[in-house]
Design a protein around this motif. Structure first.
Motif, PDB file in Angstrom:
ATOM      1  N   VAL A 155       0.995  -1.086   0.091  1.00  0.00           N
ATOM      2  CA  VAL A 155       0.173   0.073  -0.020  1.00  0.00           C
ATOM      3  C   VAL A 155       1.048   1.058  -0.209  1.00  0.00           C
ATOM      4  CG1 VAL A 155      -1.660   1.189   1.207  1.00  0.00           C
ATOM      5  CG2 VAL A 155      -2.011  -1.332   1.227  1.00  0.00           C
ATOM      6  N   ARG A 159       1.356   4.370  -2.670  1.00  0.00           N
ATOM      7  CA  ARG A 159       1.391   5.635  -2.289  1.00  0.00           C
ATOM      8  C   ARG A 159       2.611   6.510  -2.702  1.00  0.00           C
ATOM      9  NH1 ARG A 159       0.708   3.764   3.287  1.00  0.00           N
ATOM     10  NH2 ARG A 159      -1.624   3.429   3.733  1.00  0.00           N
ATOM     11  N   GLN A 179      -2.260  -3.004 -13.933  1.00  0.00           N
ATOM     12  CA  GLN A 179      -2.289  -3.705 -12.707  1.00  0.00           C
ATOM     13  C   GLN A 179      -1.439  -5.125 -12.797  1.00  0.00           C
ATOM     14  OE1 GLN A 179      -6.201  -4.200 -10.726  1.00  0.00           O
ATOM     15  NE2 GLN A 179      -7.109  -2.501 -12.342  1.00  0.00           N
ATOM     16  N   ASN A 188      -3.541  -5.748  -5.502  1.00  0.00           N
ATOM     17  CA  ASN A 188      -4.828  -5.264  -4.757  1.00  0.00           C
ATOM     18  C   ASN A 188      -4.210  -3.916  -4.002  1.00  0.00           C
ATOM     19  OD1 ASN A 188      -6.461  -6.968  -5.490  1.00  0.00           O
ATOM     20  ND2 ASN A 188      -6.229  -8.359  -4.034  1.00  0.00           N
ATOM     21  N   ASP A 189      -3.122  -3.974  -3.156  1.00  0.00           N
ATOM     22  CA  ASP A 189      -2.546  -2.998  -2.233  1.00  0.00           C
ATOM     23  C   ASP A 189      -2.106  -1.966  -2.966  1.00  0.00           C
ATOM     24  OD1 ASP A 189      -3.561  -4.641  -0.300  1.00  0.00           O
ATOM     25  OD2 ASP A 189      -1.401  -5.407   0.493  1.00  0.00           O
ATOM     26  N   LYS A 191      -2.924  -0.711  -5.972  1.00  0.00           N
ATOM     27  CA  LYS A 191      -3.891  -0.148  -6.235  1.00  0.00           C
ATOM     28  C   LYS A 191      -4.470   0.933  -5.427  1.00  0.00           C
ATOM     29  CE  LYS A 191      -8.180  -0.762  -9.108  1.00  0.00           C
ATOM     30  NZ  LYS A 191      -7.910   0.395  -9.872  1.00  0.00           N
ATOM     31  N   GLN A 192      -4.509   0.330  -4.083  1.00  0.00           N
ATOM     32  CA  GLN A 192      -5.440   1.174  -2.885  1.00  0.00           C
ATOM     33  C   GLN A 192      -4.328   2.304  -2.621  1.00  0.00           C
ATOM     34  OE1 GLN A 192      -5.922  -1.394   0.345  1.00  0.00           O
ATOM     35  NE2 GLN A 192      -5.610   0.451   1.675  1.00  0.00           N
ATOM     36  N   ALA A 195      -4.428   4.940  -5.323  1.00  0.00           N
ATOM     37  CA  ALA A 195      -5.652   5.764  -5.301  1.00  0.00           C
ATOM     38  C   ALA A 195      -5.960   6.495  -4.139  1.00  0.00           C
ATOM     39  CB  ALA A 195      -6.952   4.595  -5.671  1.00  0.00           C
ATOM     40  N   GLU A 196      -5.431   5.847  -3.007  1.00  0.00           N
ATOM     41  CA  GLU A 196      -5.659   6.982  -1.858  1.00  0.00           C
ATOM     42  C   GLU A 196      -5.163   8.346  -2.005  1.00  0.00           C
ATOM     43  OE1 GLU A 196      -4.376   4.650   1.751  1.00  0.00           O
ATOM     44  OE2 GLU A 196      -3.081   6.196   2.009  1.00  0.00           O
TER      45      GLU A 196
END
Ligand code: GZL
Length: 334
Positions: A155, A159, A179, A188-189, A191-192, A195-196
């Motif tokens: 994640v 970022r 992706q 998954n992480d 991308k998260q 997007a955050e």
């Protein structure tokens, strides 16, 4: 007396020969494959066997991880039974079952996707074979099914990529996203996390997002389709360097300059990516350490000695761009 010594050394040679024959696994390093005897002192056994169920060889990063584990096994004289999952979860599960049947002392598993592991991990737990997860996490209802996970913070990597891109694009522009493998923790992480951060920049948009399955070929193929559909693409966010390198090829073949006409940011920090940054064809790569061999065997030996290990062991990641890649190259280990 002499006769007994001769008989004993003959038996020892026969035993060693049998164990070599017994191994028979592709890529296994052999010293002896008989499981190490339980130790009384709580110290890890000198000789033990590890079964490693690897995802495949989809990227330069994966190859570096495999080499790190194989080299460390060789260095420590550990018998390593290696199984290449060829990107198929069912083959990885079969490999774990085979390691259980062979009574290995520890199982290393790099899980392709986050789900579907509970049944086989219960089988390992039932016979007290500890499982160590490498690089990717899993979703299970009972986290006692594995001892520890050696990984990076995916994640945070997402970022870092987004923050770098926002700065480079002055907070505006349209981005396409390549992706990683569908259902995998890094896809998954990452991308998260991306997007955050992007949510803070209303003038930055991900206009298209599709899996390139972490490979050069698929990354190129998807980027070709993106370019046909939208000639105004300004940046690419790739979940790994291999897909970014494939995208750069597609951009060049479309008559544009990767790294100049279209900005590329990716994750892994592999040698080829830093070379491409130095050559101006990529712009930024966030590191994700694949050299997990030493840490994995340290954890295995702690566990075999009956000691606790943290549930999650996270590597620190740095990032490389046009201002740092060239001078980092000489000391890079993968
Ligand atoms: C990350 C790892 C990912 C890499 C890709 O820990 O699972 O898989 O980022 C690799 O290059 O294919």
């Amino acid at each position: 007396m002499k006769r007994n010594a001769a008989v004993l050394s003959l038996l020892a040679c026969a035993g060693a020969l049998l164990s070599l024959v017994g191994c028979g696994d592709s890529g296994s390093t052999t010293s002896s494959n008989s499981p190490a005897p339980e130790t009384k002192t709580g110290a890890a056994p000198k000789k033990y066997t590890v079964g490693f169920s690897q995802i495949g060889a989809e990227s330069a990063w994966r190859t570096a991880e495999t080499k790190s584990v194989q080299d460390e096994a060789q260095k420590r004289g550990v018998t390593l039974k290696f199984a290449d999952g060829q990107q198929k979860q069912e083959l990885q599960i079969q490999a774990v079952r085979s390691f259980i049947a062979q009574k290995v002392d520890v199982i290393f598993l790099a899980p392709k996707v986050e789900t579907g592991w509970e049944p086989v991990l219960r089988e390992a737990k039932r016979v007290n074979i500890p499982v160590i997860l490498l690089d990717r996490g899993i979703k299970v209802s009972d986290d006692s099914l594995y001892k520890t996970l050696l990984t990076s913070d995916f994640v945070e990597e997402g970022r870092m990529a987004a923050n770098w891109l926002a700065k480079r694009m002055n907070g505006k522009g349209n981005i396409v996203e390549l992706q990683g493998t569908v259902g995998s923790a890094p896809a998954n992480d990452r991308k998260q996390g991306f997007a955050e951060v992007l949510a803070k920049f209303p003038d930055m948009k991900v206009t298209r997002s599709q899996t390139g399955d972490f490979t050069i070929a698929k990354g190129k193929e998807v980027m070709e389709a993106f370019l046909k559909a939208d000639p105004t693409i300004q940046a690419v966010y790739a979940h790994n360097d291999d897909m970014a390198l494939g995208a750069a090829q597609a951009i060049e073949e479309a008559g544009k300059k990767p790294g100049k006409d279209i900005i590329l940011v990716s994750i892994d920090g592999v040698h080829q990516a830093l070379e491409a940054i130095k050559d101006g064809k990529l712009n930024c790569s966030v590191e994700c350490n694949p050299l997990l061999g030493p840490g994995a065997f340290d954890a295995a030996e702690q566990i075999l000695a009956g000691k606790d290990v943290p549930k999650r062991i996270v590597s620190k990641d740095q990032q490389f761009d046009e201002s740092t890649a060239a001078q980092a190259l000489p000391t890079r280990k993968y």
